[in-house]
Design an enzyme around this catalytic site. Structure first.
Site, PDB file in Angstrom:
ATOM      1  N   GLU A   1       0.828  -1.218   0.000  1.00 43.17           N
ATOM      2  CA  GLU A   1       0.000   0.000   0.000  1.00 43.17           C
ATOM      3  C   GLU A   1       0.861   1.267   0.000  1.00 43.17           C
ATOM      4  OE1 GLU A   1      -3.523  -0.044   2.441  1.00 43.17           O
ATOM      5  OE2 GLU A   1      -3.151   2.023   3.058  1.00 43.17           O
TER       6      GLU A   1
ATOM      7  N   PHE B   1       0.647   5.889  -0.480  1.00 41.99           N
ATOM      8  CA  PHE B   1      -0.234   7.067  -0.417  1.00 41.99           C
ATOM      9  C   PHE B   1       0.263   8.098  -1.423  1.00 41.99           C
ATOM     10  CE2 PHE B   1       3.012   7.626   2.885  1.00 41.99           C
ATOM     11  CZ  PHE B   1       3.509   8.895   2.591  1.00 41.99           C
TER      12      PHE B   1
ATOM     13  N   TRP C   1      -6.788   7.121  -0.489  1.00 45.59           N
ATOM     14  CA  TRP C   1      -7.575   8.270  -0.930  1.00 45.59           C
ATOM     15  C   TRP C   1      -7.323   9.375   0.085  1.00 45.59           C
ATOM     16  CZ3 TRP C   1     -10.238   8.677  -5.379  1.00 45.59           C
ATOM     17  CH2 TRP C   1     -11.175   9.698  -5.511  1.00 45.59           C
TER      18      TRP C   1
ATOM     19  N   HIS D   1      -8.390   3.056  -3.219  1.00 48.04           N
ATOM     20  CA  HIS D   1      -9.196   3.433  -2.056  1.00 48.04           C
ATOM     21  C   HIS D   1     -10.155   4.551  -2.459  1.00 48.04           C
ATOM     22  CE1 HIS D   1      -6.309   1.809   1.241  1.00 48.04           C
ATOM     23  NE2 HIS D   1      -6.212   1.092   0.126  1.00 48.04           N
TER      24      HIS D   1
ATOM     25  N   HIS E   1     -12.814  -0.334  16.212  1.00 44.41           N
ATOM     26  CA  HIS E   1     -12.472   0.971  15.622  1.00 44.41           C
ATOM     27  C   HIS E   1     -12.077   1.936  16.752  1.00 44.41           C
ATOM     28  CE1 HIS E   1     -13.129   4.959  13.840  1.00 44.41           C
ATOM     29  NE2 HIS E   1     -12.796   4.370  12.699  1.00 44.41           N
ATOM     30  N   PRO E   2     -11.053   2.788  16.526  1.00 40.26           N
ATOM     31  CA  PRO E   2     -10.601   3.696  17.593  1.00 40.26           C
ATOM     32  C   PRO E   2     -11.750   4.466  18.268  1.00 40.26           C
ATOM     33  CG  PRO E   2      -9.165   3.901  15.681  1.00 40.26           C
ATOM     34  CD  PRO E   2     -10.234   2.924  15.305  1.00 40.26           C
TER      35      PRO E   2
ATOM     36  N   GLY F   1     -13.691   6.921   5.632  1.00 41.57           N
ATOM     37  CA  GLY F   1     -12.633   7.933   5.616  1.00 41.57           C
ATOM     38  C   GLY F   1     -12.445   8.574   6.974  1.00 41.57           C
ATOM     39  N   ASP F   2     -11.290   9.200   7.126  1.00 40.88           N
ATOM     40  CA  ASP F   2     -10.992   9.958   8.344  1.00 40.88           C
ATOM     41  C   ASP F   2     -11.549  11.362   8.180  1.00 40.88           C
ATOM     42  OD1 ASP F   2      -9.670   8.250  10.091  1.00 40.88           O
ATOM     43  OD2 ASP F   2      -7.794   8.404   8.968  1.00 40.88           O
TER      44      ASP F   2
END
Ligand code: FAD
Length: 332
Positions: A24, A26, A56, A84, A160-161, A115-116
């Site tokens: 992966e 970015f 993404w 992504h 998940h956080p 997404g964040d």
């Protein structure tokens, strides 16, 4: 061009009992960064990964570049791109443009994500006319594009956080919570059983909506991945669950990322990273030795393949491949 649906090849590999690797990347922020990444991607492709991911940009920051780089991966490197796509700041028309662009470029694989939040924002909010979670995006892709794409979704072995909270009284932890508990600088954190159940039900909904593959958040501890595989089976999730492996590059990055993702890390690894400090050679040795052992343990736990978060770098990932004898061409 060597694009194909990951889902088609997974069945073949599983029937033959063969494992795979994937990498992966970015999108870099500068033109020079793009040029050097494209040469790296070419070298990574020589190692014959099943697929290569391009993230993404959070908040749509580098989103056009994601499609562009995936297109170049396919056309210039003959790689099998896994693009992504997130819902952050993406009204449905923009999602459709991205999917059409992917289709036109011959990209057959999408990682569907919520997404964040964009940089500087704490909470995630859906944009007007957009989707509110990965589940909605998976449903949309299947509705509009049928079986054209193989779809991967995220999975979180520790939870998940957002669903992880601070432990007030360690004595109250259940046996399953103890398998997931995370030791951080200011105490213990865990996804409580009730919250974990909601996480698993939500993951099952993503699978039922059409996901073919789960890629996990970065894993540093093989037992938490093993427990997650068992939980997936218990919830009727029967698609491949590929562990994400973050290649450690320096002590600061390791601390930042594990705190952000609330990843469970073995005490021995934390001590080794601490002891290596700023010594580049020492940290590389820890990264490669721990990374290779982790991969062996993940494979023994049942991992169908290994997905490497390369951080756009090369040496540590390729040294791990070499240590595992998984390289297809010699590693320099
Ligand atoms: C493999 C992988 C790749 C990633 N790639 C990128 C990337 O390219 N770009 C980027 O910006 N970020 C990326 N991320 C980070 C990711 O965007 C964040 O972790 C984000 O906070 C959640 O996205 P998601 O797709 O996991 O969300 P979702 O799967 O939609 O959900 C995340 C959590 O929210 C809750 N939730 C959401 N909707 C519901 C619902 N309807 N019902 C119940 N619970 C719900 C659940 O607790 C769930 O676990 C990636 C993460 C992983 C693991």
């Amino acid at each position: 061009m060597a694009t194909f649906k990951i889902s088609d090849r997974l069945q073949e590999l599983s029937a033959k009992g063969e494992k795979f690797v994937s990498f992966e990347f970015f999108p870099p922020r500068t033109d020079d960064g793009v040029t050097s990444l494209m040469s790296r991607i070419q070298r990574y492709n020589d190692q014959q990964p099943l697929f290569m991911d391009m993230t993404w940009g959070a908040g749509g920051s580098t989103s056009d570049l994601t499609l562009d780089l995936c297109t170049r991966m396919v056309k210039e490197c003959g790689a099998n791109a896994n693009m992504h796509l997130t819902c952050t700041n993406m009204p449905s028309e923009k999602i459709d443009i991205a999917l059409k662009g992917a289709r036109d470029a011959g990209i057959r694989n999408i990682v569907a994500l919520r997404g964040d939040p964009p940089a500087g924002e704490e909470a995630w909010e859906a944009v007007e006319g957009g989707y509110s979670c990965a589940l909605d995006l998976v449903k949309h892709i299947r509705k509009e594009h049928g079986d054209f794409f193989s779809i991967a979704v995220s999975g979180y072995p520790e939870g998940h956080p957002n669903a992880i909270t601070k432990v007030q009284d360690e004595a109250e932890l259940t046996e399953s919570e103890r398998e997931r508990v995370i030791e951080m600088e200011d105490g213990l954190y865990v996804c409580r059983d009730g919250d974990f159940q909601k996480e698993m039900e939500y993951l099952k909904a993503k699978v039922d909506a059409g996901a073919d593959l789960i890629i996990t958040q970065m894993v540093f501890d093989a037992p938490v991945y093993g427990a997650f595989l068992k939980a997936c089976k218990a919830y009727g999730i029967n698609i491949p669950v590929v562990p994400g492996i973050m290649c450690i590059q320096n002590a600061g990055g390791f601390k930042r990322m594990t705190a952000f993702c609330k990843s469970r890390t073995p005490a021995a690894l934390r001590a080794a990273v601490e002891a290596a400090g700023d010594d580049k050679e020492a940290i590389r040795k820890v990264a490669v030795e721990h990374g290779a052992q982790l991969c062996r343990d993940l494979q023994a736990a049942g991992a169908p393949g290994l997905h490497f978060y390369t951080l756009n770098l090369e040496k540590v990932t390729l040294a791990i491949l070499d240590a595992l004898n998984l390289n297809k061409v010699p590693v320099e």
